[in-house]
Write an enzyme that holds these catalytic residues in place. Structure first.
Site, PDB file in Angstrom:
ATOM      1  N   CYS A 197      -0.923   3.706  11.360  1.00 24.17           N
ATOM      2  CA  CYS A 197      -0.761   4.943  12.138  1.00 24.17           C
ATOM      3  C   CYS A 197      -1.993   5.096  13.028  1.00 24.17           C
ATOM      4  O   CYS A 197      -2.660   6.120  13.046  1.00 24.17           O
ATOM      5  CB  CYS A 197      -0.550   6.159  11.229  1.00 24.17           C
ATOM      6  SG  CYS A 197      -1.835   6.417   9.990  1.00 24.17           S
ATOM      7  N   GLY A 238       6.663   7.655   0.587  1.00 20.60           N
ATOM      8  CA  GLY A 238       7.789   7.922   1.472  1.00 20.60           C
ATOM      9  C   GLY A 238       8.505   6.654   1.915  1.00 20.60           C
ATOM     10  O   GLY A 238       9.737   6.581   1.893  1.00 20.60           O
ATOM     11  N   PRO A 250       1.731   7.632  -0.102  1.00 20.54           N
ATOM     12  CA  PRO A 250       2.280   8.534  -1.124  1.00 20.54           C
ATOM     13  C   PRO A 250       3.730   8.276  -1.520  1.00 20.54           C
ATOM     14  O   PRO A 250       4.289   9.024  -2.299  1.00 20.54           O
ATOM     15  CB  PRO A 250       2.150   9.913  -0.460  1.00 20.54           C
ATOM     16  CG  PRO A 250       2.309   9.626   0.998  1.00 20.54           C
ATOM     17  CD  PRO A 250       1.665   8.284   1.224  1.00 20.54           C
ATOM     18  N   ASP A 296       1.602  -1.329   5.005  1.00 20.05           N
ATOM     19  CA  ASP A 296       1.236  -0.116   5.731  1.00 20.05           C
ATOM     20  C   ASP A 296      -0.270   0.033   5.531  1.00 20.05           C
ATOM     21  O   ASP A 296      -0.729   0.691   4.603  1.00 20.05           O
ATOM     22  CB  ASP A 296       2.008   1.073   5.181  1.00 20.05           C
ATOM     23  CG  ASP A 296       1.761   2.350   5.959  1.00 20.05           C
ATOM     24  OD1 ASP A 296       1.172   2.276   7.047  1.00 20.05           O
ATOM     25  OD2 ASP A 296       2.134   3.422   5.474  1.00 20.05           O
ATOM     26  N   ASP A 328      -0.516   0.278  -5.272  1.00 17.85           N
ATOM     27  CA  ASP A 328      -1.539   1.074  -4.616  1.00 17.85           C
ATOM     28  C   ASP A 328      -2.816   0.927  -5.428  1.00 17.85           C
ATOM     29  O   ASP A 328      -2.764   0.883  -6.662  1.00 17.85           O
ATOM     30  CB  ASP A 328      -1.143   2.547  -4.502  1.00 17.85           C
ATOM     31  CG  ASP A 328      -1.957   3.238  -3.404  1.00 17.85           C
ATOM     32  OD1 ASP A 328      -1.511   3.219  -2.242  1.00 17.85           O
ATOM     33  OD2 ASP A 328      -3.041   3.771  -3.717  1.00 17.85           O
ATOM     34  N   CYS A 380       0.881  -1.176   0.000  1.00 14.82           N
ATOM     35  CA  CYS A 380       0.000   0.000   0.000  1.00 14.82           C
ATOM     36  C   CYS A 380       0.910   1.215   0.000  1.00 14.82           C
ATOM     37  O   CYS A 380       1.122   1.847   1.031  1.00 14.82           O
ATOM     38  CB  CYS A 380      -0.927  -0.013   1.205  1.00 14.82           C
ATOM     39  SG  CYS A 380      -2.030  -1.435   1.307  1.00 14.82           S
TER      40      CYS A 380
END
Length: 235
Positions: free
Chosen positions: A182, A67, A65, A129, A84, A62
């Site tokens: 997160c 990083g 963006p 992620d 993605d 996934c």
């Protein structure tokens, strides 16, 4: 220092610097040349935990963006695939990699729908992620307290489980999968991993000093959860 920019090192990474004040990223020395990237400290831990090894085939499931994708590449992941489900968001990954000179195979696909993208060759390591409620970034986005509803948690948990189930067959025996969110909610984190372990006897959690739950603001980072899973080599 030569460019007149104040910065300090951090204890958890030899490659990271912390600036005392925010600045436009384009003003950072070497930004256009790809010398530096900007990520919250907790997000940077992903690449260090997965720790790509020379020659490994690695999947960022996934990626947007981008990083963590670019960080994995910078740490030596030369055989790196990035997925993605959003082609538009995948453009951000492409832009990040182009600025830093990274060469990664990008593909727009739902990571859980392996029949649409996977060629059957297993991966040595996978970064998941996972989509989550984002409750770990509440210090920077306090509106999350008002916007998130109970049904959002249930939806995130179901999506995370779906991705874990879909990706597990893509991992070779002896390989490792890093699950990350997160979030600070146990349903998305330790309870999710415990449930996965009950369903898969060939999965075990690997001990690592950087895994587990990190709370918002801890060491001046976002809240994050990491679990490093290893597939039984006899599977």
């Amino acid at each position: 220092a030569e460019q007149g920019r104040e910065a300090e090192g951090v204890t958890w990474s030899a490659a990271a610097l912390c600036l005392p004040a925010s600045v436009p990223v384009a003003t950072l020395p070497g930004w256009d040349a790809g010398w530096v990237a900007v990520q919250d400290g907790a997000a940077q831990l992903a690449a260090h935990i997965l720790a790509p090894r020379e020659g490994e085939r690695i999947l960022d499931a996934c990626a947007a963006p981008g990083g963590k994708t670019a960080h994995l590449w910078a740490l030596g992941a030369t055989r790196l695939d990035a997925l993605d489900r959003s082609a538009e968001r995948l453009n951000r990954v492409r832009e990040t990699l182009e600025r830093q000179g990274g060469e990664v195979h990008l593909q727009a696909a739902d990571a859980a729908e392996t029949a649409t993208w996977w060629n059957g060759e297993t991966y040595d390591a996978i970064l998941l992620d996972a989509p989550c409620t984002g409750t770990g970034v509440i210090r920077r986005h306090p509106d999350i307290r008002l916007r998130r509803q109970p049904e959002d948690v249930a939806e995130a948990v179901a999506q995370q489980a779906r991705l874990l189930e879909g990706l597990w067959p893509c991992l070779r025996p002896g390989g490792r999968l890093l699950y990350a969110t997160c979030s600070v909610l146990p349903e998305e984190n330790e309870e999710q991993i415990a449930a996965f372990g009950q369903r898969h006897s060939d999965a075990r959690c690997m001990a690592h000093p950087l895994t587990g739950q990190r709370l918002p603001g801890q060491e001046d980072m976002d809240g994050f959860y990491y679990a490093l899973l290893e597939k039984d080599a006899c599977a």
